[in-house]
Write a protein that holds these residues in place. Structure first.
Motif, PDB file in Angstrom:
ATOM      1  N   GLN A  42       0.840  -1.241   0.038  1.00  0.00           N
ATOM      2  CA  GLN A  42      -0.041   0.083   0.129  1.00  0.00           C
ATOM      3  C   GLN A  42       0.931   1.135  -0.100  1.00  0.00           C
ATOM      4  O   GLN A  42       0.500   2.264  -0.721  1.00  0.00           O
ATOM      5  N   LEU A  43       1.906   1.253   0.683  1.00  0.00           N
ATOM      6  CA  LEU A  43       2.668   2.544   0.849  1.00  0.00           C
ATOM      7  C   LEU A  43       3.473   2.620  -0.527  1.00  0.00           C
ATOM      8  O   LEU A  43       3.445   3.762  -1.038  1.00  0.00           O
ATOM      9  N   LYS A  44       4.146   1.442  -1.089  1.00  0.00           N
ATOM     10  CA  LYS A  44       4.690   1.536  -2.411  1.00  0.00           C
ATOM     11  C   LYS A  44       3.961   2.269  -3.282  1.00  0.00           C
ATOM     12  O   LYS A  44       4.131   3.132  -3.975  1.00  0.00           O
ATOM     13  N   ARG A  45       2.485   1.745  -3.446  1.00  0.00           N
ATOM     14  CA  ARG A  45       1.502   2.298  -4.312  1.00  0.00           C
ATOM     15  C   ARG A  45       1.381   3.768  -4.318  1.00  0.00           C
ATOM     16  O   ARG A  45       1.304   4.510  -5.290  1.00  0.00           O
ATOM     17  N   LYS A  46       1.336   4.352  -2.914  1.00  0.00           N
ATOM     18  CA  LYS A  46       0.891   5.697  -2.583  1.00  0.00           C
ATOM     19  C   LYS A  46       2.132   6.575  -3.209  1.00  0.00           C
ATOM     20  O   LYS A  46       1.814   7.578  -3.587  1.00  0.00           O
ATOM     21  N   LEU A  47       3.168   6.099  -2.820  1.00  0.00           N
ATOM     22  CA  LEU A  47       4.585   6.718  -3.132  1.00  0.00           C
ATOM     23  C   LEU A  47       4.688   6.879  -4.655  1.00  0.00           C
ATOM     24  O   LEU A  47       5.061   7.848  -5.221  1.00  0.00           O
TER      25      LEU A  47
END
Ligand SMILES: Cc1ncc(COP(=O)(O)O)c(C=O)c1O
Length: 385
Positions: A330-335
């Motif tokens: 999730q963090l990877k996609r948001k960044l």
């Protein structure tokens, strides 16, 4: 003949590469999200943020004409330069590969037979496991402790009559832990008495300012069972040229040289790598930059609520996100929406879906990363409340 019979004709069972996700998926990301690679800041691949040494780039440009010739199949000039760089080894102690990855496979192809066991502390770089399996061997995983340290006695207690190799990664990817020379030597010494080889991946060792205090390169002529892997990808920023090398006693290098394919390393890679080793200013500048920016990034990441930041000796930092409520994916996609690529570590055996690995980059890029992570995590918190 159909697909199944083709599979039966294969000499061995091949590992499905979809299982192994690497950092550095920048081309795939740029195609998928329709952005230029230059617009992505790659915190996933642990490569020197300064790029290649200017001397490497110059060597490539001035040698372009020579690509009409075959390269030297045994990378003789480069082996001489590497031996000179380390002083304690000879060219005959060195093998050069098409990236250090090629040498992981050459090594397992030569030494692992069907049924052999290979001890692999986890979490670590995934390619040892794949190479062992492809050679018909069986990986035996040893979990690192909570701080990701290796206990030599714990590791050695797993050695049995089937053990052929112990893999160590020092400093370790993705944890950044650095083993002391004393601990590594204890493993090599004990392993040698039990006829077990020790493969030490030092792909990130160049980042350690006093590397000779930790590297085992000076020991290869003493230990028949020791193989050390190094790379020009990370510190010297030559990822796209594919070049790395291995260091061992002459007998082991002779075997590996016989097994490698001819002309395995292209000409431009050989001249660029040789030039890189001669660039003392670049080497010093890189070490200074990484030490300074690692301190900065660690300090700033620790100030962000919910992040657990692991200490690192390498040019990357492992972070546990579980207290933020976001998974690594999730963090990877948001960044990615902000053009920032980090390594989701959920594919590392031994880690769950809450770890990310962040490479150390320039101050400006690191500041941007911190700003965006703060924004993204605050946004995630608001939407939870
Ligand atoms: C620990 C380690 N060893 C080896 C490699 C392979 O590097 P290369 O084949 O580019 O030299 C990597 C790449 O990520 C790595 O992390």
């Amino acid at each position: 003949m159909n697909m199944n019979s083709l599979k039966n004709l294969a000499r061995r069972e091949l590992v499905d590469l979809k299982q192994c996700i690497h950092g550095g998926e920048i081309w795939e990301i740029s195609q998928k999200y329709k952005v230029n690679v230059e617009e992505i800041i790659d915190f996933s691949a642990n490569i020197n943020p300064l790029g290649p040494s200017p001397k490497s780039l110059e060597a490539i440009k001035s040698n372009l004409e020579n690509i009409k010739f075959y390269p030297d199949s045994n990378s003789k000039d480069l082996r001489i330069a590497i031996a000179k760089h380390f002083k304690t080894i000879k060219p005959s102690n060195i093998i050069v590969g098409n990236g250090s990855t090629e040498l992981i496979y050459t090594f397992t192809c030569v030494f692992i037979n069907k049924g052999d066991e290979a001890i692999i502390p986890i979490p670590t770089f995934g390619e040892y496991e794949v190479a062992v399996k492809e050679a018909g061997g069986r990986p035996v995983y040893v979990e690192l402790n909570q701080e990701f340290n290796i206990s030599p006695s714990n590791l050695l207690s797993r050695v049995n009559h089937k053990t052929k190799v112990i893999f160590l990664c020092n400093p370790n990817n993705p944890t950044g832990n650095l083993m002391s020379k004393r601990d590594v030597l204890e493993i090599v010494e004990m392993a040698s008495r039990r006829d077990v080889l020790v493969f030490i991946d030092e792909a990130f060792m160049d980042f350690i300012p006093n590397e000779e205090k930790f590297s085992l390169i000076s020991e290869v002529r003493k230990y028949w069972n020791l193989f050390i892997l190094r790379s020009f990808t990370k510190f010297f920023g030559l990822a796209g040229l594919r070049i790395g090398y291995g260091i061992a006693c002459e007998e082991m290098i002779d075997l590996l040289l016989k097994a490698k394919i001819p002309w395995n390393v292209n000409y431009l890679a050989q001249v660029a790598a040789k030039a890189a080793l001669s660039d003392i200013n670049y080497i010093e500048e890189t070490r200074k930059l990484i030490a300074r920016e690692r301190d900065f990034l660690c300090r700033k990441l620790k100030q962000i609520p919910g992040l657990k930041v692991y200490p690192s000796h390498a040019n990357f930092i492992l972070v546990d996100l579980r207290n933020t409520g976001l998974t690594s994916l999730q963090l990877k996609r948001k960044l990615l929406k902000y053009g920032i690529l980090i390594r989701d570590c959920s594919s590392f055996r031994g880690l769950d879906e809450y770890y990310v690995r962040i490479a150390i980059r320039t101050r400006e890029e690191n500041e941007k990363l911190i700003r965006i992570i703060r924004k993204v995590l605050e946004g995630a918190l608001c939407s939870r409340n």
